[in-house]
Scaffold this motif. Structure first.
Motif, PDB file in Angstrom:
ATOM      1  N   ASP A  22     -19.332  38.032   0.151  1.00 43.84           N
ATOM      2  CA  ASP A  22     -18.356  37.461  -0.509  1.00 43.84           C
ATOM      3  C   ASP A  22     -17.162  36.682  -0.091  1.00 43.84           C
ATOM      4  O   ASP A  22     -17.254  35.500  -0.272  1.00 43.84           O
ATOM      5  N   LEU A  23     -16.673  37.247   0.690  1.00 44.78           N
ATOM      6  CA  LEU A  23     -15.705  36.521   1.402  1.00 44.78           C
ATOM      7  C   LEU A  23     -16.092  36.083   2.553  1.00 44.78           C
ATOM      8  O   LEU A  23     -15.492  34.370   2.450  1.00 44.78           O
ATOM      9  N   VAL A  24     -17.107  35.725   3.398  1.00 44.40           N
ATOM     10  CA  VAL A  24     -17.836  35.363   4.654  1.00 44.40           C
ATOM     11  C   VAL A  24     -18.271  33.645   3.009  1.00 44.40           C
ATOM     12  O   VAL A  24     -18.004  32.588   3.548  1.00 44.40           O
ATOM     13  N   ALA A  25     -18.901  34.067   1.605  1.00 49.07           N
ATOM     14  CA  ALA A  25     -18.945  32.743   1.004  1.00 49.07           C
ATOM     15  C   ALA A  25     -17.959  32.069   0.442  1.00 49.07           C
ATOM     16  O   ALA A  25     -18.401  30.638   0.658  1.00 49.07           O
ATOM     17  N   GLU A  26     -16.610  32.557   0.221  1.00 51.85           N
ATOM     18  CA  GLU A  26     -16.057  32.159  -0.067  1.00 51.85           C
ATOM     19  C   GLU A  26     -15.264  31.277   0.592  1.00 51.85           C
ATOM     20  O   GLU A  26     -14.991  30.042   1.130  1.00 51.85           O
ATOM     21  N   ALA A  27     -15.239  31.672   2.143  1.00 49.56           N
ATOM     22  CA  ALA A  27     -15.447  31.004   3.380  1.00 49.56           C
ATOM     23  C   ALA A  27     -15.640  30.212   3.236  1.00 49.56           C
ATOM     24  O   ALA A  27     -15.038  28.588   3.848  1.00 49.56           O
ATOM     25  N   LEU A  28     -16.939  29.880   3.431  1.00 49.12           N
ATOM     26  CA  LEU A  28     -17.821  28.644   3.588  1.00 49.12           C
ATOM     27  C   LEU A  28     -17.348  27.752   2.824  1.00 49.12           C
ATOM     28  O   LEU A  28     -17.425  26.132   2.600  1.00 49.12           O
ATOM     29  N   ASP A  29     -17.071  28.301   0.946  1.00 50.82           N
ATOM     30  CA  ASP A  29     -17.273  26.991   0.497  1.00 50.82           C
ATOM     31  C   ASP A  29     -15.762  26.388   0.564  1.00 50.82           C
ATOM     32  O   ASP A  29     -15.026  25.361   0.499  1.00 50.82           O
ATOM     33  N   ALA A  71     -20.109  20.122   5.719  1.00 46.01           N
ATOM     34  CA  ALA A  71     -20.958  20.883   4.746  1.00 46.01           C
ATOM     35  C   ALA A  71     -22.353  19.876   5.000  1.00 46.01           C
ATOM     36  O   ALA A  71     -23.237  20.648   5.463  1.00 46.01           O
ATOM     37  N   ARG A  72     -21.847  18.976   4.890  1.00 54.02           N
ATOM     38  CA  ARG A  72     -23.061  17.179   4.661  1.00 54.02           C
ATOM     39  C   ARG A  72     -23.630  17.660   6.003  1.00 54.02           C
ATOM     40  O   ARG A  72     -24.563  17.493   6.013  1.00 54.02           O
ATOM     41  N   GLU A 131      -8.852  36.672   8.038  1.00 51.70           N
ATOM     42  CA  GLU A 131      -9.728  37.036   9.575  1.00 51.70           C
ATOM     43  C   GLU A 131     -10.874  36.448   9.368  1.00 51.70           C
ATOM     44  O   GLU A 131     -11.514  35.893   9.957  1.00 51.70           O
ATOM     45  N   VAL A 132     -11.401  36.338   8.245  1.00 50.72           N
ATOM     46  CA  VAL A 132     -13.254  36.503   7.842  1.00 50.72           C
ATOM     47  C   VAL A 132     -12.414  34.478   7.697  1.00 50.72           C
ATOM     48  O   VAL A 132     -13.521  33.601   8.322  1.00 50.72           O
ATOM     49  N   ARG A 133     -11.906  34.221   6.875  1.00 53.41           N
ATOM     50  CA  ARG A 133     -12.015  32.606   7.285  1.00 53.41           C
ATOM     51  C   ARG A 133     -11.763  32.350   8.317  1.00 53.41           C
ATOM     52  O   ARG A 133     -12.422  31.535   8.810  1.00 53.41           O
ATOM     53  N   ILE A 134     -10.666  32.666   9.112  1.00 53.38           N
ATOM     54  CA  ILE A 134     -10.486  31.912  10.149  1.00 53.38           C
ATOM     55  C   ILE A 134     -11.901  32.294  11.529  1.00 53.38           C
ATOM     56  O   ILE A 134     -12.415  31.200  12.481  1.00 53.38           O
ATOM     57  N   THR A 135     -12.926  32.838  11.035  1.00 55.81           N
ATOM     58  CA  THR A 135     -13.982  33.570  12.173  1.00 55.81           C
ATOM     59  C   THR A 135     -14.551  31.837  11.752  1.00 55.81           C
ATOM     60  O   THR A 135     -15.495  31.958  11.989  1.00 55.81           O
TER      61      THR A 135
END
Length: 113
Positions: free
Chosen positions: A11-18, A25-26, A88-92
């Protein structure tokens, strides 16, 4: 090391992608992002494998997607709080996506990624 379920981590990875700006993203093409528990080497938090957009030419086609791996256990091992994991997830994630756009490690490290 902090404990966190795989589901929460994903979920954190998905939130970072958002948080990736819509125009970027496009522009992302032929790429898959996955969470893996184990890293192929100690200390490696994420890994981009593929052909950056800046290196693709007319010859590019019919190839497997670029692959970004985010390594759950390595990130959890360096974090002490949930907030640390979120950061850290967002940065990575941003770091590895930047490689997809042709940005190298020197520039990323210089700018906090």
């Amino acid at each position: 090391m902090i404990e966190m379920s795989r589901e929460r981590f994903e979920d954190l990875v998905a939130e970072a992608l958002d948080t990736v700006p819509p125009e970027l993203a496009r522009a992302m093409r032929n790429i898959v992002i996955v969470v893996e528990d184990e890293s192929p080497e100690p200390g490696l938090l994420g890994l981009y494998q593929g052909i950056p957009l800046t290196e693709r030419g007319d010859w590019y086609g019919g190839v497997l997607p670029d692959h970004i791996s985010i390594y759950r256990h390595e990130i959890l091992a360096i974090c002490e709080t949930d907030a640390d994991v979120v950061d850290e997830v967002r940065i990575t994630v941003v770091h590895e996506i930047a490689h997809h756009f042709g940005i190298d490690d020197d520039w990323l490290h210089k700018h906090g990624y």
